[in-house]
Design an enzyme around this catalytic site. Structure first.
Site, PDB file in Angstrom:
ATOM      1  N   SER A  66      -8.999   1.786   1.948  1.00  0.00           N
ATOM      2  CA  SER A  66      -8.446   3.138   1.883  1.00  0.00           C
ATOM      3  C   SER A  66      -8.933   3.789   0.605  1.00  0.00           C
ATOM      4  O   SER A  66      -9.275   3.091  -0.361  1.00  0.00           O
ATOM      5  CB  SER A  66      -6.917   3.086   1.862  1.00  0.00           C
ATOM      6  OG  SER A  66      -6.354   4.334   1.531  1.00  0.00           O
ATOM      7  N   TYR A  89       1.028  -0.121  -0.906  1.00  0.00           N
ATOM      8  CA  TYR A  89      -0.067   0.123   0.043  1.00  0.00           C
ATOM      9  C   TYR A  89      -1.412   0.131  -0.682  1.00  0.00           C
ATOM     10  O   TYR A  89      -2.369  -0.499  -0.243  1.00  0.00           O
ATOM     11  CB  TYR A  89       0.172   1.462   0.751  1.00  0.00           C
ATOM     12  CG  TYR A  89      -0.896   1.844   1.734  1.00  0.00           C
ATOM     13  CD1 TYR A  89      -0.923   1.297   3.011  1.00  0.00           C
ATOM     14  CD2 TYR A  89      -1.885   2.770   1.394  1.00  0.00           C
ATOM     15  CE1 TYR A  89      -1.905   1.643   3.922  1.00  0.00           C
ATOM     16  CE2 TYR A  89      -2.866   3.135   2.303  1.00  0.00           C
ATOM     17  CZ  TYR A  89      -2.871   2.570   3.565  1.00  0.00           C
ATOM     18  OH  TYR A  89      -3.855   2.923   4.458  1.00  0.00           O
TER      19      TYR A  89
END
Length: 182
Positions: A74, A87
């Protein structure tokens, strides 16, 4: 061969502001407004992976030279948001896993790469991945002025899995609407 019609990426999909919405984890795309485009109707396959199989992240004993592993990192691995600490850490670990495993498996003829999407319109956003204020403007900060759709990532995964990408190994490919990550 007919040429493909050009599509303006700034207006191809919905832009913010988005409606306030919330769902319990893990969230359902079918209950999002607007619904994410996962490509069921919009993605057209190229046939480049015909005859290939996907095995699942305990497969190593079954992989042969020419096999490919693709991880999903990401933009959070490079530029973490303060409210997505856990995350971001897992995505940074995935990035490191891709780069390390590529060095380990490259000599065996197995390529390992990753994709690092930027803001993508998924159920993660409405089930706790974004605050309500952030959700309303989600993806609007990118140069394209909107979040990406899952369908827009498909061709990157296909390219990485295809045999004609045989020299791509240990790379992280970004898809962040022009925001420069990775």
């Amino acid at each position: 061969m007919a040429s493909e019609k050009l599509a303006d990426p700034t207006s191809q999909y919905p832009k913010p502001p988005f409606k306030e919405q919330s769902q319990p984890w893990p969230g359902l795309a079918s209950k999002m407004d607007p619904r994410p485009d996962h490509g069921e109707k919009t993605y057209k396959g190229s046939g480049r992976l015909q005859g290939r199989k996907a095995l699942i992240k305990a497969a190593l004993p079954h992989l042969k030279p020419g096999a490919v592993i693709i991880g999903t990192a990401s933009e959070q691995a490079y530029d973490p948001s303060p409210d997505l600490y856990d995350y971001a850490q897992t995505k940074a670990a995935t990035m490191n896993y891709v780069k390390s495993l590529a060095k380990q498996l490259g000599p065996k003829g197995i390529r390992v790469n990753g994709v690092a999407p930027g803001p993508i319109w998924t159920p993660l956003q409405v089930s706790g991945g974004a605050t309500m204020e952030k959700l309303k403007k989600f993806g609007g900060q990118t140069p394209l002025g909107r979040p990406g759709q899952p369908a827009e990532l498909a061709s990157i995964y296909v390219q990485l899995a295809a045999s004609d990408a045989s020299y791509a190994n240990g790379n992280i490919y970004g898809a962040a609407g022009g925001s420069g990550q990775p």
